[in-house]
Design an enzyme around this catalytic site. Structure first.
Site, PDB file in Angstrom:
ATOM      1  CG  ASP A  33      39.230  39.103  34.048  1.00  0.00           C
ATOM      2  OD1 ASP A  33      38.483  39.054  35.038  1.00  0.00           O
ATOM      3  OD2 ASP A  33      40.077  38.223  33.813  1.00  0.00           O
ATOM      4  CG  ASP A  37      41.891  35.199  37.516  1.00  0.00           C
ATOM      5  OD1 ASP A  37      41.953  34.214  36.765  1.00  0.00           O
ATOM      6  OD2 ASP A  37      41.056  36.105  37.372  1.00  0.00           O
ATOM      7  CB  SER A  38      47.925  32.874  36.467  1.00  0.00           C
ATOM      8  OG  SER A  38      47.597  31.508  36.606  1.00  0.00           O
TER       9      SER A  38
HETATM   10  N1  SAM Z   1      41.096  32.864  34.381  1.00  0.00           N
HETATM   11  C1  SAM Z   1      41.753  33.072  33.211  1.00  0.00           C
HETATM   12  C2  SAM Z   1      42.193  31.772  32.623  1.00  0.00           C
HETATM   13  O1  SAM Z   1      42.515  30.832  33.370  1.00  0.00           O
HETATM   14  O2  SAM Z   1      42.160  31.635  31.408  1.00  0.00           O
HETATM   15  C3  SAM Z   1      42.809  34.067  33.447  1.00  0.00           C
HETATM   16  C4  SAM Z   1      42.208  35.419  33.461  1.00  0.00           C
HETATM   17  S1  SAM Z   1      43.152  36.813  33.851  1.00  0.00           S
HETATM   18  C5  SAM Z   1      42.792  37.750  32.400  1.00  0.00           C
HETATM   19  C6  SAM Z   1      44.868  36.413  33.711  1.00  0.00           C
HETATM   20  C7  SAM Z   1      45.730  37.619  34.016  1.00  0.00           C
HETATM   21  O3  SAM Z   1      46.994  37.204  34.509  1.00  0.00           O
HETATM   22  C8  SAM Z   1      46.011  38.525  32.821  1.00  0.00           C
HETATM   23  O4  SAM Z   1      45.425  39.770  33.049  1.00  0.00           O
HETATM   24  C9  SAM Z   1      47.535  38.619  32.773  1.00  0.00           C
HETATM   25  O5  SAM Z   1      48.006  39.880  32.394  1.00  0.00           O
HETATM   26  C10 SAM Z   1      47.895  38.255  34.203  1.00  0.00           C
HETATM   27  N2  SAM Z   1      49.276  37.779  34.381  1.00  0.00           N
HETATM   28  C11 SAM Z   1      49.950  36.901  33.607  1.00  0.00           C
HETATM   29  N3  SAM Z   1      51.202  36.714  34.095  1.00  0.00           N
HETATM   30  C12 SAM Z   1      51.311  37.487  35.202  1.00  0.00           C
HETATM   31  C13 SAM Z   1      52.358  37.722  36.135  1.00  0.00           C
HETATM   32  N4  SAM Z   1      53.543  37.117  36.013  1.00  0.00           N
HETATM   33  N5  SAM Z   1      52.119  38.572  37.157  1.00  0.00           N
HETATM   34  C14 SAM Z   1      50.915  39.190  37.280  1.00  0.00           C
HETATM   35  N6  SAM Z   1      49.897  39.005  36.419  1.00  0.00           N
HETATM   36  C15 SAM Z   1      50.072  38.160  35.393  1.00  0.00           C
END
Ligand code: SAM
Length: 266
Positions: free
Chosen positions: A83, A150-151
């Site tokens: 984001d 930030d996952s």
């Molecule tokens: N802070 C937020 C929460 O805790 O609800 C998370 C926000 S951020 C949008 C999370 C991001 O992690 C997403 O864009 C998603 O695509 C990414 N993501 C999930 N798994 C991933 C992975 N294995 N490697 C890289 N990015 C990942």
């Protein structure tokens, strides 16, 4: 007018929405809403990721705590965070390079187009975007001063970011590491896994913040590696751009844990 509900452990958070702006199902199901009182809202696989109302609290605590706990971070990697909110905050520091690694290009493209909390951070010449699994990236990347995770919740594509091997790679690839570590109240199973796996770092600490639109509001983070809280005020002075929530007093106070949480961590 409709209601969006996120359920967790026998309860839920209900938010009034004016309209759904966009929905797509690819690597993950992404929904973007315009809410009645919280601005735009990003939802991935049914879980609220951010609202404009409180995203600054989360992103500032996730980013400035590790960045200002490092003497002079120049090279930073953000794992996840498509984001752009964490990236926006990283760029307030005097960094040479910020690499954002997200597994899902849709999150980046749709958030840039429909949410805009990145405030054009992706256009900054110091930024490099890598579309990859974060664990695969960490296994093969160069060393960074700071790595920030930030996952999403550890179900589906993000479970690789919660396993022991991921932490082992991270410990080799950065001076200071920080990850969001879920709700210690209603997501104890996730929190415990992260606490356990972060043992690969000799030094690590848990801190918390209140993020109203995350499950039951109390949210946790883990900072690990070679961090210190010396000269926070001086480091904070050097920040380019203002913060809405973070300051050095909040930084120090975030590490004061209640008795029940100290027990969980131990
Ligand atoms: N802070 C937020 C929460 O805790 O609800 C998370 C926000 S951020 C949008 C999370 C991001 O992690 C997403 O864009 C998603 O695509 C990414 N993501 C999930 N798994 C991933 C992975 N294995 N490697 C890289 N990015 C990942």
């Amino acid at each position: 007018m409709d209601w969006f509900v996120e359920y967790y452990n026998g309860c839920g958070l209900t938010i009034k929405v004016r309209r759904k702006i966009y929905e797509v199902s690819g690597v993950q199901k992404i929904e973007i809403y315009e809410t009645e009182s919280f601005g735009k809202m990003l939802v991935i696989d049914g879980k609220i990721q951010l609202t404009e109302f409180d995203e600054a609290i989360y992103h500032e605590m996730l980013v400035h705590v590790p960045m200002l706990s490092h003497t002079h971070p120049k090279k930073v990697a953000i794992i996840g965070g498509g984001d752009g909110g964490a990236l926006r905050e990283v760029l307030k520091h005097d960094v040479d390079r910020a690499v954002l690694v997200d597994i899902d290009r849709n999150v980046i493209d749709l958030c840039r187009k429909y949410v805009g909390i990145d405030e054009r951070a992706f256009d900054d010449e110091r930024v490099e975007v890598v579309i990859s699994d974060g664990k695969e990236f960490l296994a093969n990347c160069e060393r960074f001063d700071v790595v920030i995770v930030d996952s999403t919740d550890p179900v589906g594509v993000s479970d690789t970011l919660f396993d022991k091997e991921f932490f082992e790679f991270a410990a080799k690839k950065c001076d200071v590491f920080c990850c969001q570590s879920q709700s210690p109240l209603v997501q104890k199973e996730y929190f415990k896994i992260l606490i356990e796996n972060s043992r690969v770092f000799e030094k690590r600490r848990v801190y918390t913040s209140c993020i109203p639109t995350y499950p039951l509001a109390l949210w946790s983070f883990i900072i690990a590696g070679n961090f210190d809280f010396d000269r926070l005020e001086e480091r904070f002075e050097r920040l380019r751009g203002k913060t809405k929530h973070y300051n050095p007093e909040v930084h120090r106070a975030a590490f004061a844990l209640p008795e029940w949480l100290k027990k969980e961590v131990e």
